[in-house]
Structure formats: structure tokens, C-alpha cells
Design an enzyme around this catalytic site. Structure first.
Site, PDB file in Angstrom:
ATOM      1  N   LYS A  99       0.810  -1.239   0.000  1.00  0.00           N
ATOM      2  CA  LYS A  99       0.000   0.000   0.000  1.00  0.00           C
ATOM      3  C   LYS A  99       0.837   1.280   0.000  1.00  0.00           C
ATOM      4  CE  LYS A  99       0.126  -1.799   4.268  1.00  0.00           C
ATOM      5  NZ  LYS A  99      -0.333  -2.898   5.081  1.00  0.00           N
ATOM      6  N   GLU A 123      -4.953  -5.541  -5.615  1.00  0.00           N
ATOM      7  CA  GLU A 123      -6.129  -5.906  -4.806  1.00  0.00           C
ATOM      8  C   GLU A 123      -5.798  -6.032  -3.324  1.00  0.00           C
ATOM      9  OE1 GLU A 123      -9.610  -6.471  -5.889  1.00  0.00           O
ATOM     10  OE2 GLU A 123      -9.377  -5.961  -3.803  1.00  0.00           O
ATOM     11  N   VAL A 126      -5.431  -2.988  -0.121  1.00  0.00           N
ATOM     12  CA  VAL A 126      -6.482  -2.455   0.758  1.00  0.00           C
ATOM     13  C   VAL A 126      -7.402  -3.605   1.163  1.00  0.00           C
ATOM     14  CG1 VAL A 126      -8.422  -0.852   0.980  1.00  0.00           C
ATOM     15  CG2 VAL A 126      -6.465  -0.245  -0.446  1.00  0.00           C
ATOM     16  N   GLY A 181       0.905 -11.672  13.786  1.00  0.00           N
ATOM     17  CA  GLY A 181       1.312 -11.312  12.423  1.00  0.00           C
ATOM     18  C   GLY A 181       0.388 -10.311  11.753  1.00  0.00           C
ATOM     19  N   GLU A 184       1.941  -4.039  11.634  1.00  0.00           N
ATOM     20  CA  GLU A 184       3.109  -3.619  10.853  1.00  0.00           C
ATOM     21  C   GLU A 184       4.347  -3.709  11.746  1.00  0.00           C
ATOM     22  OE1 GLU A 184       2.873  -2.624   7.523  1.00  0.00           O
ATOM     23  OE2 GLU A 184       0.832  -3.326   7.804  1.00  0.00           O
ATOM     24  N   LYS A 199      -4.538   3.523   2.829  1.00  0.00           N
ATOM     25  CA  LYS A 199      -5.606   2.725   2.198  1.00  0.00           C
ATOM     26  C   LYS A 199      -6.777   3.610   1.759  1.00  0.00           C
ATOM     27  CE  LYS A 199      -4.278  -1.453   4.712  1.00  0.00           C
ATOM     28  NZ  LYS A 199      -4.449  -2.169   5.985  1.00  0.00           N
TER      29      LYS A 199
HETATM   30  N1  HSE Z   1      -1.109  -3.943   9.589  1.00  0.00           N
HETATM   31  C1  HSE Z   1      -2.140  -4.038   8.600  1.00  0.00           C
HETATM   32  C2  HSE Z   1      -3.459  -4.239   9.315  1.00  0.00           C
HETATM   33  C3  HSE Z   1      -1.847  -5.181   7.683  1.00  0.00           C
HETATM   34  O1  HSE Z   1      -3.426  -4.510  10.522  1.00  0.00           O
HETATM   35  O2  HSE Z   1      -4.507  -4.092   8.730  1.00  0.00           O
HETATM   36  C4  HSE Z   1      -2.691  -5.230   6.462  1.00  0.00           C
HETATM   37  O3  HSE Z   1      -2.515  -4.116   5.647  1.00  0.00           O
END
Ligand code: HSE
Length: 409
Positions: A99, A123, A126, A181, A184, A199
Site C-alpha cells: 500500500k 487488490e 487495501v 502477524g 506492521e 488505504k
Molecule cells: N497492519 C495491517 C493491518 C496489515 O493490521 O490491517 C494489512 O494491511
């Protein structure tokens, strides 16, 4: 059809897994078998099946005429931008989940793909696994988009949900989200709203077909949301969600990322945990909503692989038509009308009542020594002016009719 994956991190390994585990299904949809010829990463992965195709030099991939589609899942602007640009200029299609890259260079990369009659698809950038880019590009083509509002960050939605359900502290829930996971590497991108900002910049650019710079979007995260705010929201049957939103009001386009208090009558009220959802309002269509997992390895990789299938099916035909590099000037949010939830110390009650048009007072069990209320709709700038004259403990923008909420609990 030979493809290459740039980056063997969370999403890259998910793409590898999906392509390797379902070759027949993918071939049926793409019309051709897809083979991963290379995976690029700086690291080595001894004992991992990726070893057979692992390379450390991008030139080996981009100079190989057999490679038609490149998957970029490295994240970050550089070297991703240089790699993607070179690949497109050499006539390869690119599918990315990145993104940062799309928000910053999307218009330019789309233009190159168009000139080369190939595709730049994103795709997964976002809403993780949610199909939202393709619908905006290919399905919602008749309507004028009047509003796009989304819960666009899984990590913050997960944190807010846990804070609400378990009364948990912000820091503990963040650590949990990181361990799963979702987050970020730099948690600020999630909790300060920058990820959602990129986004909504992408979605707004697609909705209006012009470049929206995320730096121009007013952005506020969730770090100031307290247990007390959540207790008040619970008391009136509301939820607090981090919204990325853009809308047209009186011909002007406003965009913002900020926490918002909503009731059960709002379509995004039920979107909890790591789920994302995007509500799109068209002038003919009315409201449509897209819901799904916005983060995590396989949901995100699934969206990337759907782009690969699209790129394979459309070799030599550019399918992404909207979004040019002309800049969309966003309106000053100080003129945007909102209602606010406000908390002030009890001693400031009378002053607050004289400064704000109080619509409804609120109390929450166990909270004393303060005065909380909802305002009537007012311009953001007027709110700031009034707030500066008293001591505001917290304030959250509100969507909807608060008086209805309590009856809906
Ligand atoms: N860190 C982002 C989230 C990952 O938590 O939505 C997906 O873009």
C-alpha cells in the site's frame, strides 16, 4: 506461465503456499498453468522448499523474458518502486500488496502499465483478502461514488474489540496483535492511523479517478482511546471504530482517518476483531458493503494470487482504467459537520454547556468526577474553537443518531 515473487516474508510465503498447493484450481481459472520460477529475498531459507527457486539478484528476474508476471510483496517504497517500474517498463505485469507503493506511485505505475498494455494490480493493498479494488475498477462503474468509509486496519480493529470485550489495556492487546502477524513492523503505522490513511487514499483515488495524497488526509489514530471512552460507548450501546473515510458534501471531497463512535444502526457496527469492511455509497446503487479479513498471511496472499490470475488472463490487455495523476484537492476538514462525544471534568460542566450545543448527556457506571455528552452537529473548526476554551478530557466524532442507540442495546 512463469511468475516471480519479490519478498519471502509473511505475504510472499503465503503466495508461494497457495500457488504450490492448488495448481490445478488456479490453472483452471487462469487458463494456463502457473509456475513460480523465482523468489527474491536477501535471506537464505535452508531446508525450505523455496530454496529451489530462491535468488538474491533482481536482475536475474527482470532480465528473464520467460517471466511474465511479478508479484511484489516486499513492502516499503524502495527498492519496491524501482523494481516494479523496471518490470513494467520491460513489459511484465506486476501484482502487489504494497500500500505504501500504491498510495505514493500508483498513478504513475498504472500509466506505465497502460502504455505497455500490461497490468499493475493491487487488490491486496487495501482490505487484505477483501475484493474491493476490482469492484471499484470494474463493477461500480456507473455510479458517482459519494462516500467510501472503511474499517481498513485489522490491527487497530482487533485492539479496539479486545479493549471493549475484555477491558484489556492497549499495550497488551497490541503485543498480542503483533504476535499474530497482523501488525506492521512499526506499530505506529497501525495505531497512529497511517496505514488506514494510505488505504483510504488509494480507495479515494480510485473512487474519484484522481490522485489523492495521503499526506493531505487528516489522520488520527487510536492511541488516545481510553477505557473510560469505551465504558461510555458500552453504556449507550455504541462501538468505537477507526474509520478511513472520504465523502462528497456540497461538491467538496473530504477525507479523514479518525476513531468514530457508531451505534447498531451503522452497517460497520458488527465488524470486529481483525476483520475489515468497506462501505461504498453510490448515487444510483445506494450502499454496498465489502467484508472480510483485512490482514494475515493467507487472506492477503489470496488477493495477490487472484491478481496473478487476472494478469495471466489479460496478457496484452490493460484492465485498470481509472486513476490519473491529476491531484484531487481535498476540502478543509474544519468546515466538515460532525457530532462529537465529549468528556470534561465535572467542574467544567456549566462552561461546557455554554460552549457546546449539548444534544444528550451520558453517564457510565463507575466513572465519576466528569461530565460527558454528545453535541449537536457542528463544524470541526467550531468544535476546536470551543474545545480550546475548556478542558476536554477526550472527544470522539460520532456518526448516527445517538438518541436511538440506547433503545437498541
Ligand atoms: N497492519 C495491517 C493491518 C496489515 O493490521 O490491517 C494489512 O494491511
Amino acid at each position: 506461465m512463469k511468475i516471480a515473487i519479490l519478498g519471502y516474508g509473511t505475504v510472499g510465503s503465503g503466495v508461494f503456499e497457495i500457488v504450490r498447493s492448488n495448481p490445478e484450481g488456479i490453472a483452471r481459472r487462469a487458463g494456463k498453468e502457473i509456475e513460480i520460477k523465482y523468489v527474491l529475498d536477501l535471506r537464505d531459507f535452508p531446508g525450505n522448499p523455496v530454496e529451489e527457486v530462491l535468488v538474491h539478484d533482481f536482475a536475474q528476474i527482470v532480465d528473464d523474458p520467460e517471466v511474465s508476471v511479478i508479484v511484489e510483496v516486499m513492502g516499503g517504497v524502495e527498492p519496491a518502486y524501482s523494481f516494479v517500474k523496471e518490470a513494467l517498463l520491460k513489459g511484465k505485469s506486476v501484482c502487489t500488496s504494497n500500500k505504501e507503493l500504491v498510495a505514493k506511485h500508483g498513478a504513475e505505475l498504472l500509466e506505465i502499465a497502460k502504455q505497455k498494455k500490461e497490468n499493475f494490480l493491487f487488490e491486496a493493498s487495501v482490505g487484505g483478502g477483501i475484493p474491493i479494488i476490482r469492484p471499484l475498477n470494474q463493477s461500480l462503474t456507473v455510479d458517482e461514488i459519494q462516500e467510501v468509509t472503511g474499517i481498513l486496519n485489522g490491527t487497530t480493529n482487533y485492539i479496539l474489540t479486545k479493549m471493549r470485550d475484555e477491558g484489556a489495556d492497549f499495550a497488551d492487546v497490541l503485543a498480542d496483535a503483533q504476535a499474530r502477524g497482523y501488525a506492521e513492523r512499526n506499530p505506529s503505522a497501525d495505531v497512529d492511523g497511517y496505514d488506514a490513511g494510505r488505504k483510504i487514499a488509494i480507495l479515494t483515488s480510485l473512487a474519484y479517478g484522481m490522485q489523492v495524497d495521503y499526506e493531505d488526509i487528516y489522520t488520527e489514530g487510536i492511541t488516545k482511546i481510553t477505557k473510560e471512552d469505551i465504558a461510555y460507548a458500552n453504556a449507550v450501546g455504541a462501538n468505537i471504530k477507526l474509520f478511513g473515510t472520504s465523502k462528497t458534501v456540497d461538491g467538496k471531497v473530504y477525507a479523514m482517518v479518525a476513531p468514530c463512535m457508531i451505534g447498531r444502526d451503522h452497517p460497520l457496527y458488527v465488524v470486529d476483531d481483525v476483520f475489515n469492511a468497506v462501505l461504498v455509497r453510490g448515487n444510483f446503487l445506494g450502499d454496498v458493503m465489502f467484508y472480510g479479513k483485512g490482514a494475515g498471511k493467507l487472506p492477503t496472499a489470496s488477493a495477490v494470487v487472484s491478481d496473478v490470475v487476472d494478469a495471466v488472463k489479460h496478457q496484452g490487455v490493460n484492465v485498470m482504467t481509472i486513476w490519473n495523476s491529476r491531484k484531487l484537492e481535498l476540502a478543509d476538514i474544519n468546515t466538515l459537520q460532525s457530532s462529537f462525544f465529549v468528556r470534561v471534568p465535572a467542574a467544567e460542566k456549566e462552561k461546557a454547556k455554554s460552549l457546546f450545543a449539548v444534544d444528550q448527556e451520558v453517564t457510565a457506571e463507575g466513572i465519576a468526577g466528569e461530565y460527558a455528552f454528545f453535541t449537536k452537529p457542528m463544524a470541526e473548526g467550531d468544535f476546536q474553537g470551543a474545545a480550546a476554551k475548556t478542558k476536554v478530557l477526550s472527544r470522539i466524532r460520532v456518526e448516527g443518531t445517538t438518541k436511538k442507540w440506547r433503545n437498541m442495546i
